[in-house]
Write a protein that holds these residues in place. Sequence first.
Motif, PDB file in Angstrom:
ATOM      1  N   GLN A 198       0.879  -1.162  -0.054  1.00 53.32           N
ATOM      2  CA  GLN A 198       0.018  -0.009  -0.131  1.00 53.32           C
ATOM      3  C   GLN A 198       0.867   1.139  -0.357  1.00 53.32           C
ATOM      4  O   GLN A 198       0.489   2.145  -0.711  1.00 53.32           O
ATOM      5  CB  GLN A 198      -0.843   0.145   1.233  1.00 53.32           C
ATOM      6  N   ASP A 218      -2.916  -0.818  -4.946  1.00 49.95           N
ATOM      7  CA  ASP A 218      -4.251  -1.155  -4.235  1.00 49.95           C
ATOM      8  C   ASP A 218      -4.326  -2.637  -3.946  1.00 49.95           C
ATOM      9  O   ASP A 218      -4.162  -3.387  -4.569  1.00 49.95           O
ATOM     10  CB  ASP A 218      -5.222  -0.490  -5.125  1.00 49.95           C
ATOM     11  N   ASN A 236      -6.570  -5.848  -3.444  1.00 44.74           N
ATOM     12  CA  ASN A 236      -7.688  -6.234  -4.274  1.00 44.74           C
ATOM     13  C   ASN A 236      -8.338  -7.194  -3.465  1.00 44.74           C
ATOM     14  O   ASN A 236      -7.989  -7.705  -2.242  1.00 44.74           O
ATOM     15  CB  ASN A 236      -7.496  -6.742  -5.527  1.00 44.74           C
ATOM     16  N   ILE A 251     -12.826  -2.825   6.583  1.00 46.16           N
ATOM     17  CA  ILE A 251     -11.960  -2.037   5.510  1.00 46.16           C
ATOM     18  C   ILE A 251     -12.199  -2.128   4.182  1.00 46.16           C
ATOM     19  O   ILE A 251     -12.257  -1.078   3.227  1.00 46.16           O
ATOM     20  CB  ILE A 251     -10.415  -2.663   5.921  1.00 46.16           C
ATOM     21  N   VAL A 252     -12.707  -3.507   3.838  1.00 45.33           N
ATOM     22  CA  VAL A 252     -13.228  -3.852   2.561  1.00 45.33           C
ATOM     23  C   VAL A 252     -14.335  -2.861   2.016  1.00 45.33           C
ATOM     24  O   VAL A 252     -14.226  -2.439   0.725  1.00 45.33           O
ATOM     25  CB  VAL A 252     -13.290  -5.213   2.266  1.00 45.33           C
ATOM     26  N   GLU A 253     -15.354  -3.176   2.888  1.00 42.86           N
ATOM     27  CA  GLU A 253     -16.426  -2.282   2.661  1.00 42.86           C
ATOM     28  C   GLU A 253     -16.193  -0.803   2.574  1.00 42.86           C
ATOM     29  O   GLU A 253     -16.616   0.053   1.791  1.00 42.86           O
ATOM     30  CB  GLU A 253     -17.586  -2.620   3.747  1.00 42.86           C
ATOM     31  N   LYS A 254     -15.439  -0.127   3.435  1.00 39.52           N
ATOM     32  CA  LYS A 254     -15.190   1.013   3.436  1.00 39.52           C
ATOM     33  C   LYS A 254     -14.330   1.654   2.085  1.00 39.52           C
ATOM     34  O   LYS A 254     -14.307   2.802   1.581  1.00 39.52           O
ATOM     35  CB  LYS A 254     -14.098   1.599   4.601  1.00 39.52           C
ATOM     36  N   LYS A 255     -13.483   0.529   1.479  1.00 42.85           N
ATOM     37  CA  LYS A 255     -12.709   0.816   0.181  1.00 42.85           C
ATOM     38  C   LYS A 255     -13.714   0.781  -1.016  1.00 42.85           C
ATOM     39  O   LYS A 255     -13.349   0.959  -2.021  1.00 42.85           O
ATOM     40  CB  LYS A 255     -11.792  -0.198   0.094  1.00 42.85           C
ATOM     41  N   GLY A 256     -15.160   0.389  -0.890  1.00 44.33           N
ATOM     42  CA  GLY A 256     -15.849   0.342  -1.664  1.00 44.33           C
ATOM     43  C   GLY A 256     -16.088  -0.885  -2.504  1.00 44.33           C
ATOM     44  O   GLY A 256     -16.422  -1.206  -3.779  1.00 44.33           O
ATOM     45  N   LEU A 257     -15.347  -1.804  -2.089  1.00 42.61           N
ATOM     46  CA  LEU A 257     -15.121  -3.220  -2.576  1.00 42.61           C
ATOM     47  C   LEU A 257     -16.410  -4.290  -2.518  1.00 42.61           C
ATOM     48  O   LEU A 257     -16.896  -4.074  -1.045  1.00 42.61           O
ATOM     49  CB  LEU A 257     -14.047  -4.014  -2.291  1.00 42.61           C
TER      50      LEU A 257
END
Length: 593
Positions: free
Chosen positions: A359, A364, A366, A392-398
């Motif tokens: 990072q 990024d 994935n 963290i995943v959800e905050k990154k928009g994934l």
Amino acid sequence: MLGGPGQLLPRAKELAILFAAPSPHLPLPQHCRRRSSCIVIHGSGDGDGTSTTPSPDDPSDAAARLRSSLTLVCSLIVERRFSRARELLRSSVPELLGHQVSFLASSAHAISDGRTRVSTTFLDMIFRVYSGAGMFEQALEAFEYALDKFGTFDQRSCDVYLRDLKMAHRTDLAVKFFRRALESDGRVALSVHSMAMVVDGLCKGGNSGLAQELLDEMLSRGLEPNIYSYNSLIKAYADKGDFVSAFEVLSLVDQRSVACNAATYTLLIDAFAKWGRIEDAGKAFQKMKENGVGADIHFYTAIIDAYCKVGNMKRAFALFDECVDRKLVPNVHTYGSLINGLCKLGQMEAAELLMNEMQTKGIDVNLVVFNTLMDGYCKKGMLNKVLYLQVIVEKKGLKLDAYAYNTIACALCKSQRVDEAKILLDHMVERGVSPNTVTFTTLIDIHCKEGNLVEARRIFCKMEKKGLNPNIISYNALIDGYTKKGDIKAAQMLKEEMERKGILADVYTYTSLVHGHCVFGKVDDGMRLFKEMTEKGIAPNVVTYNAMISGLSKEGRSEEAFELYDDMLQAGVTPDDTMYSSLVGSLYTTKNP
């Protein structure tokens, strides 16, 4: 030609109507040209500047519209405005559908006053337009007509056609066209790119045998495939573990003096890693260096991944350092391989440090890497870390996929938070993520452990109705649930059902059944299954031995229990405290008469 007294044959009649329509000479007058693909001929009304709406059923109006379109296309070809001509043809496809290629080509030829360049360009364009629209039979008709009339065909258009066929997974037509081109006595010059596309399409479609035949046919005709054709065949053979055939193709590459590229060695190393042949992967790496083939980051990622899969992280990191020293920039896949290797060894702190490093270098993370980390934390029982990564995943928009949801649910179950796991999997469906076999198996296991076999069986049936095939883990969860409830008959029937489907029972299947029989006093049936599994080459584990020895001990059959204990030690299985308690207890238990 007459079709009867006073009657024209359909095609002749169509031509007569077409050429009875107004026929402006090329190029079109300025007032007939429009930027839109819709052609409007001015002054076609009653002289008052208005136009009448033509009847769609009037053949003369349809012919006039078609002629106007063809006239403008030919005019654009004359003016060398080829892109605009192709665009117009694409928009006119619905009008062209009812006409044979020979009719359209004859019409264009007549409109252009017999100019050969216009006619050949028109046929080439209509060939590409039909191909791009997925109308492959019509495109082939245009090809055959052009070849018959003009004796040649553009190589680049053949490439386009074969590319479109490959994208549409029409390898049958690709092979047919390729062979037709080969048999054209040199009138159609096929590029090595065309050859590679057809061979690759066949290999990816699982037809490496036909791909090999086609490659041999090319060689017999004096056509030399490039390394990409050979690579496709090597990959097809190596991926299914047929390294004998893969090496035969490699020998042919050497005989034909075709230079291997980095992709050749990369795909070999990927296949070697897949089949656990790490030494061969190392040899391929060394040979690549000896042959002076420049390694790219994709190659280094493949060899790093190979060593990570067998747990040799020391060698993997040495290769990582080597590729950095060579000024190659590691990508997310390179870091992903290393993180996966560390997670499999349970070295989660090192894996997390590596994620932070990537990072800081602007790479990024994935979803695959996040899933790998979540799985590693799950196996270590670190639920808080799993849930933190979910945030963290959800905050990154994934968007979490089925693998991520299944991993989180598994971690919750391990922490005895079963209700939360069920809610999570329901939430997964609400978010439009389709459950897979693992999802259904997790739910089955949850309900079995809760003793709710009715719901577990319902989910099992639902999985089958959705077209998902239960695997050995799905069956084992249900079998274990039934044996613990004492319904050994239902458990045995499930074992027989899965074996009919070609799913072989494993050590967990037999252990559940042996345990069920022994717990409910059917020790002889348990012993029969114990012998059956060893005869099938399935090695009992410590849990299987525990169940069997415990069953024998409870019936006071100490001699048989100790004999089994000796067999276990000879098999290299380490006993636990439970087993010692059972053996000691057998000495004080009266043997059943």
